[in-house]
Write a protein that holds these residues in place. Structure first.
Motif, PDB file in Angstrom:
ATOM      1  N   UNK A  22      -9.289 -48.953 -14.763  1.00  0.00           N
ATOM      2  CA  UNK A  22      -8.723 -50.111 -14.291  1.00  0.00           C
ATOM      3  C   UNK A  22      -8.693 -50.920 -15.782  1.00  0.00           C
ATOM      4  N   UNK A  23      -7.724 -51.765 -16.008  1.00  0.00           N
ATOM      5  CA  UNK A  23      -6.622 -52.604 -17.047  1.00  0.00           C
ATOM      6  C   UNK A  23      -7.373 -53.696 -16.975  1.00  0.00           C
ATOM      7  N   UNK A  24      -7.446 -54.394 -17.781  1.00  0.00           N
ATOM      8  CA  UNK A  24      -6.984 -55.467 -18.001  1.00  0.00           C
ATOM      9  C   UNK A  24      -6.528 -56.656 -19.301  1.00  0.00           C
ATOM     10  N   UNK A  25      -5.537 -57.415 -18.828  1.00  0.00           N
ATOM     11  CA  UNK A  25      -4.785 -58.086 -20.155  1.00  0.00           C
ATOM     12  C   UNK A  25      -5.222 -59.558 -20.118  1.00  0.00           C
ATOM     13  N   UNK A  26      -4.838 -60.193 -21.392  1.00  0.00           N
ATOM     14  CA  UNK A  26      -4.882 -61.081 -21.451  1.00  0.00           C
ATOM     15  C   UNK A  26      -2.999 -62.414 -21.385  1.00  0.00           C
ATOM     16  N   UNK A  27      -3.200 -62.671 -20.195  1.00  0.00           N
ATOM     17  CA  UNK A  27      -1.842 -63.440 -20.036  1.00  0.00           C
ATOM     18  C   UNK A  27      -1.457 -64.660 -19.696  1.00  0.00           C
ATOM     19  N   UNK A  28      -2.485 -65.591 -20.339  1.00  0.00           N
ATOM     20  CA  UNK A  28      -2.656 -66.980 -20.196  1.00  0.00           C
ATOM     21  C   UNK A  28      -1.079 -67.475 -21.046  1.00  0.00           C
ATOM     22  N   UNK A  29      -0.768 -66.576 -22.641  1.00  0.00           N
ATOM     23  CA  UNK A  29       0.562 -67.697 -22.783  1.00  0.00           C
ATOM     24  C   UNK A  29       1.952 -66.789 -22.322  1.00  0.00           C
ATOM     25  N   UNK A  30       1.445 -66.284 -21.458  1.00  0.00           N
ATOM     26  CA  UNK A  30       3.041 -65.636 -20.449  1.00  0.00           C
ATOM     27  C   UNK A  30       3.363 -66.607 -19.200  1.00  0.00           C
ATOM     28  N   UNK A  31       2.346 -67.187 -19.047  1.00  0.00           N
ATOM     29  CA  UNK A  31       1.964 -67.697 -17.090  1.00  0.00           C
ATOM     30  C   UNK A  31       3.184 -69.096 -17.947  1.00  0.00           C
ATOM     31  N   UNK A  32       4.171 -69.760 -16.556  1.00  0.00           N
ATOM     32  CA  UNK A  32       4.319 -71.000 -16.859  1.00  0.00           C
ATOM     33  C   UNK A  32       4.421 -71.481 -15.034  1.00  0.00           C
ATOM     34  N   UNK A  33       4.226 -73.022 -15.777  1.00  0.00           N
ATOM     35  CA  UNK A  33       4.012 -73.046 -13.842  1.00  0.00           C
ATOM     36  C   UNK A  33       5.087 -73.304 -13.275  1.00  0.00           C
ATOM     37  N   UNK A  34       4.537 -72.985 -12.026  1.00  0.00           N
ATOM     38  CA  UNK A  34       5.126 -72.706 -10.697  1.00  0.00           C
ATOM     39  C   UNK A  34       5.971 -71.640 -10.948  1.00  0.00           C
ATOM     40  N   UNK A  35       6.513 -70.498 -10.538  1.00  0.00           N
ATOM     41  CA  UNK A  35       7.233 -69.473 -10.100  1.00  0.00           C
ATOM     42  C   UNK A  35       6.814 -68.334 -11.543  1.00  0.00           C
ATOM     43  N   UNK A  36       6.197 -67.133 -11.086  1.00  0.00           N
ATOM     44  CA  UNK A  36       5.838 -66.353 -12.199  1.00  0.00           C
ATOM     45  C   UNK A  36       6.383 -64.422 -11.914  1.00  0.00           C
ATOM     46  N   UNK A  37       7.458 -63.552 -12.496  1.00  0.00           N
ATOM     47  CA  UNK A  37       7.830 -62.479 -11.643  1.00  0.00           C
ATOM     48  C   UNK A  37       7.339 -61.672 -12.476  1.00  0.00           C
ATOM     49  N   UNK A  38       5.894 -60.956 -12.112  1.00  0.00           N
ATOM     50  CA  UNK A  38       5.658 -59.795 -12.167  1.00  0.00           C
ATOM     51  C   UNK A  38       6.012 -57.855 -11.546  1.00  0.00           C
ATOM     52  N   UNK A  39       6.088 -57.434 -12.751  1.00  0.00           N
ATOM     53  CA  UNK A  39       6.985 -56.559 -12.955  1.00  0.00           C
ATOM     54  C   UNK A  39       5.928 -55.157 -13.130  1.00  0.00           C
ATOM     55  N   UNK A  40       5.726 -54.144 -12.329  1.00  0.00           N
ATOM     56  CA  UNK A  40       5.286 -52.473 -12.564  1.00  0.00           C
ATOM     57  C   UNK A  40       5.439 -51.665 -12.404  1.00  0.00           C
ATOM     58  N   UNK A  41       6.466 -50.910 -13.729  1.00  0.00           N
ATOM     59  CA  UNK A  41       7.412 -49.884 -13.919  1.00  0.00           C
ATOM     60  C   UNK A  41       6.406 -49.175 -14.276  1.00  0.00           C
ATOM     61  N   UNK A  42       6.667 -47.457 -13.204  1.00  0.00           N
ATOM     62  CA  UNK A  42       6.144 -46.552 -12.887  1.00  0.00           C
ATOM     63  C   UNK A  42       6.769 -44.887 -13.657  1.00  0.00           C
ATOM     64  N   UNK A  43       6.535 -45.377 -14.740  1.00  0.00           N
ATOM     65  CA  UNK A  43       7.351 -43.809 -14.962  1.00  0.00           C
ATOM     66  C   UNK A  43       7.035 -42.050 -13.723  1.00  0.00           C
ATOM     67  N   UNK A  44       7.816 -41.112 -13.383  1.00  0.00           N
ATOM     68  CA  UNK A  44       7.960 -40.099 -12.969  1.00  0.00           C
ATOM     69  C   UNK A  44       6.544 -39.171 -13.387  1.00  0.00           C
ATOM     70  N   UNK A  45       6.095 -39.182 -13.042  1.00  0.00           N
ATOM     71  CA  UNK A  45       4.334 -38.498 -13.167  1.00  0.00           C
ATOM     72  C   UNK A  45       4.758 -37.184 -13.175  1.00  0.00           C
ATOM     73  N   UNK A  46       5.600 -36.262 -12.967  1.00  0.00           N
ATOM     74  CA  UNK A  46       6.251 -35.331 -14.316  1.00  0.00           C
ATOM     75  C   UNK A  46       6.509 -35.315 -14.983  1.00  0.00           C
ATOM     76  N   UNK A  47       7.799 -36.852 -14.839  1.00  0.00           N
ATOM     77  CA  UNK A  47       8.365 -36.634 -16.693  1.00  0.00           C
ATOM     78  C   UNK A  47       7.374 -36.333 -17.063  1.00  0.00           C
ATOM     79  N   UNK A  48       6.088 -37.596 -17.323  1.00  0.00           N
ATOM     80  CA  UNK A  48       5.293 -37.929 -18.276  1.00  0.00           C
ATOM     81  C   UNK A  48       4.632 -36.623 -18.581  1.00  0.00           C
TER      82      UNK A  48
END
Length: 814
Positions: free
Chosen positions: A112-138
């Motif tokens: 598992x992973x844990x990241x401090x994101x307090x400074x990146x959050x904003x009041x209201x809507x927030x956009x979160x993106x998780x981009x996965x490389x191809x496992x083969x390419x990696x």
């Protein structure tokens, strides 16, 4: 402290420019989190079911595509000192961004992973993106950077910390996925939190002890208090300002102990841990059910070599085990209820240990909680299988972090009794022509003999660690020497007849298996072949073992009459699988005292396939399951060759002596007695007794027309010995009378033999996919009867239920 799950509103999109079908290119697909790409595309109707026919092949592009998950969530600022984005599991090489800003990078499915994101959050809507490389390419990039290394399959699975069998196995499809496969969410906290809680639970005499190791993460330099309670005993300790770790001990007088199934109750006790601020406010909490029990592994050399003998609470446990693979290629489809059903099937087959194989995953909390609850012991492999693994970075650091996290995570579970370093990799280095192509490169030895034993020794010295499966106990003895440690026996399936099991008297067999096809209803759901044939396209695609069909045929040729059609082939190959494993298990158990355990390959499947499993990919029990239930029974009566003759061996894995009168009769196929003897059994608990048979019983007058019948006890434990292979026996035509009686929930089928009926088996799933039966592989002599209880959603056709190909026996062929 508060937690906000981020499981809603996700979409999935292929990376721009990726070579994907036109209907997917540029499209935002609704995504389920936790989940994965394949299940999302399947739910959206954009791909066919990869388990059916050869659809797997048409979906290979998914694993070679980069994918992006995206969601928008609402956040309201509060007064928390920290807000972390917590990712319990990402599969696998992922880059995370929040509101367009980088959050972090992951390269390991198994942590598992844990990241401090307090400074990146904003009041209201927030956009979160998780981009996965191809496992083969990696993986291919890492392979190219570090240099290729040998493995069992032409896939780069050892170059990425991901479930290896995603890349295909000799029982599994190649479906390389990606996705947010475990929980994801925000964790807001202040002052401090519990970073890890590691209970080391032991037993000293009759008293229990919990040595509790706590690590805190803090944002305030103040003293903290950790309190713990278990079984009515409490303790606390102060974590001074500036420190992050604490240890406290709870001593429990004579707690109820946790025992493996069949040895006692599975007593568990709630362990609660809380973290408190200087003013007494509760900052964080943690709780688990723990069990007081001791585990010991005896490997002290003796006159037979090096034993591998497990004891729990100082009672030796003969391991009656099965190997466990992931129950689905896509882990989020494995619910607690599904696991509970599979565990029921294991327990009902008299299994007491599950070995979690190293090409899969560290299993879920549900898995271990169910094992704790039901008394099923667990051996957990670290995740290395059938390959030379690089030890260079980033893999060295990832493996150490992964191992530490998993050892801590699973420390509370009493069912976990053994960590194993790898599956077959040390053996591979010795015997699979690895050394020349490796040319001195790392291959995993440092993990198995240094990194992993050190981590287990430091973090959980209450459990034994064994460097590999197989492993002899030392580098000076071949890793697969049957006289030392654990052994895998695969020459039987690959090159030899299954009677070769009798040439081994191993100390512990951690893998051995024989193939058979899945249930007929499973085949019919998964394949559109018309007609079904052993080599029809779908059958061929769902046979992943190299030369598998030829090996099945070799087994049939050695033992059974030639099948006339697919129905015969299906019954006989399933039967031969059951016979092979029953012979092996009974032989190994008959050498109790030298051999201390067997772990059959394998309990379960991850999809519909011809494989070594006892339960097929749709959860249906194959004939092997019924044979295993018999061979793993607490009390086993078996006839075994000994010293040029025959002997009856009575095995007692119960906690009380087994005393019974036994009879052994040599009879004709018509049931006429030719010779008989009686004997008194007196078998102490957890032991076996061998009684030689007189020559007049062990030597038939007509080998093709006679058998031995051994029976003991009021419950009439029965063992049979045939003097000739089925293909050579002078079988009479099968004749029986059958009645069918309905009852609430199913039908009872009573079969009375008018001739001998060899391995009589009912296959009600051929008539109703919901139907199952309570017993199989029943041999009846003329005049004997058996009742089969069939359960189904509705009543099935009575005439069809007692006719071929639903009701079968060996001598109804031809």
């Amino acid at each position: 402290m508060s937690r906000q799950a981020l499981h809603d509103g996700w979409t999935l999109r292929a990376a721009p420019g990726a070579q994907v079908p036109a209907e997917i290119a540029g499209r935002a697909v609704p995504a389920t989190v936790p989940g994965c790409v394949h299940t999302d595309l399947l739910d959206a109707g954009l791909i066919p079911d990869p388990y059916l026919d050869d659809n797997e092949l048409a979906l290979a592009w998914i694993g070679r595509t980069a994918w992006t998950y995206r969601t928008t969530f609402t956040h309201t600022p509060g007064d928390a000192d920290r807000i972390d984005l917590v990712c319990a599991g990402l599969d696998t090489a992922a880059t995370l961004t929040l509101n367009g800003m980088p959050v972090g990078r992951t390269e390991n499915m198994h942590r598992g992973y844990r990241f401090d994101v307090r400074s990146l959050l904003r009041d209201g809507d927030n956009d979160l993106t998780v981009s996965f490389d191809s496992a083969y390419r990696y993986a291919e990039a890492q392979r190219d950077r570090l240099g290729d290394r040998p493995n069992a399959y032409p896939e780069p699975f050892q170059f990425i910390r991901k479930m290896a069998c995603n890349f295909g196995w000799d029982w599994g499809p190649t479906l390389v996925s990606a996705g947010i496969w475990q929980d994801i969410g925000l964790h807001a906290w202040s002052t401090a939190r519990l970073a890890s809680v590691r209970p080391l639970v032991t037993v000293d005499g009759r008293d229990g002890r919990v040595e509790l190791h706590v690590e805190v993460e803090r944002v305030a330099d103040v003293p903290l208090t950790v309190r713990a309670t278990v079984a009515g005993v409490s303790a606390d300790v102060v974590v001074p300002a500036g420190q992050r770790t604490a240890v406290l001990t709870l001593a429990v007088r004579e707690p109820a102990l946790w025992w493996p199934r069949g040895y006692g109750e599975q007593a568990r006790h709630l362990l609660e841990v809380t973290l408190h601020a200087p003013d007494g406010d509760t900052l964080d909490g943690w709780s688990r059910q723990v069990g007081f029990r001791s585990v010991r592994l005896d490997t002290t050399p003796d006159e037979h070599g090096t034993p591998f003998a497990l004891s729990v609470n100082d009672v030796p446990v003969f391991v009656r085990g099965v190997n466990w693979i992931p129950d689905d290629v896509f882990p989020t489809r494995i619910t607690r209820d599904r696991l509970a059903g599979r565990f029921d099937q294991a327990a009902e087959a008299n299994v007491n240990l599950l070995r979690v194989w190293g090409g899969g995953r560290y299993e879920s909390e549900d898995f271990y909680d169910l094992a704790d609850e039901r008394g099923l012991l667990v051996q957990q492999d670290f995740l290395f299988a059938c390959a030379a693994y690089p030890e260079e970075e980033p893999f060295g650091g990832e493996v150490a972090a992964e191992a530490a996290e998993q050892v801590i995570r699973l420390a509370a579970h009493p069912s976990l009794v053994l960590w194993t370093g790898n599956n077959e990799n040390i053996w591979g280095w010795h015997d699979w022509d690895w050394q020349e192509p490796l040319a001195g490169c790392t291959w995993g030895r440092g993990y198995y003999l240094d990194v992993l034993p050190r981590i287990v020794g430091e973090l959980d010295p209450t459990r034994p660690y064994w460097p590999g499966s197989p492993w002899s106990g030392t580098e000076t003895i071949h890793p697969n020497d049957p006289a030392h440690g654990t052994t895998h026996i695969w020459d039987v399936w690959n090159t030899d007849d299954y009677t070769k099991y009798r040439e081994y008297v191993p100390r512990f067999v951690a893998e051995f298996g024989y193939q058979g096809p899945p249930a007929y209803a499973t085949l019919r759901r998964a394949l559109s072949d018309e007609p079904l044939a052993p080599d029809s396209p779908g059958m061929a695609h769902h046979q992943k073992a190299t030369g598998g069909d030829a090996k099945l045929q070799r087994g049939l040729d050695a033992h059974l009459p030639a099948p006339a059609d697919f129905d015969d082939w299906h019954y006989l190959t399933q039967l031969n699988q059951a016979r092979a494993i029953q012979l092996g298990v009974e032989h190994f158990r008959s050498h109790r005292g030298v051999c201390a355990g067997t772990i059959v390959w394998q309990l379960n499947d991850c999809w519909p396939v011809t494989s070594w499993s006892a339960v097929d990919g749709d959860g249906r029990r194959k004939p092997l399951w019924y044979a295993l239930r018999h061979a793993y029974a607490d009390r086993l009566l078996t006839v075994q060759p000994r010293d040029g003759g025959l002997a009856v061996v009575a095995v007692n894995d119960g906690g009380t002596p087994w005393r019974a009168s036994a009879s052994v009769t040599r009879v004709t196929l018509a049931g006429e007695p030719r010779a008989k003897t009686t004997m008194e059994l007196d078998v102490p608990a957890y032991s076996a007794v061998t009684l030689a048979l007189p020559a007049e019983l062990a030597r038939p007058d007509e080998a093709r027309r006679e058998l031995l019948v051994a029976e003991a006890g009021e419950s009439a434990e029965r063992a049979l010995w045939f003097f000739a292979e089925d293909r050579d026996v002078d079988w009479p035509a099968a004749a029986w009378d059958a009645t069918v009686e309905p009852f609430d929930g199913g039908q009872r089928v009573r079969v009375t033999a008018r001739s001998v009926l060899r391995d009589l088996t009912l296959f009600p799933d051929r008539l109703d996919a919901s139907a199952s039966v309570d017993q199989a592989l029943v041999t009846l002599l003329p005049g004997e009867s058996a009742t089969f209880t069939v359960r189904a959603d509705g009543l099935v056709d009575e005439a069809a239920l007692v006719a071929r190909p639903v009701l079968r026996c060996v001598n109804d062929l031809g």
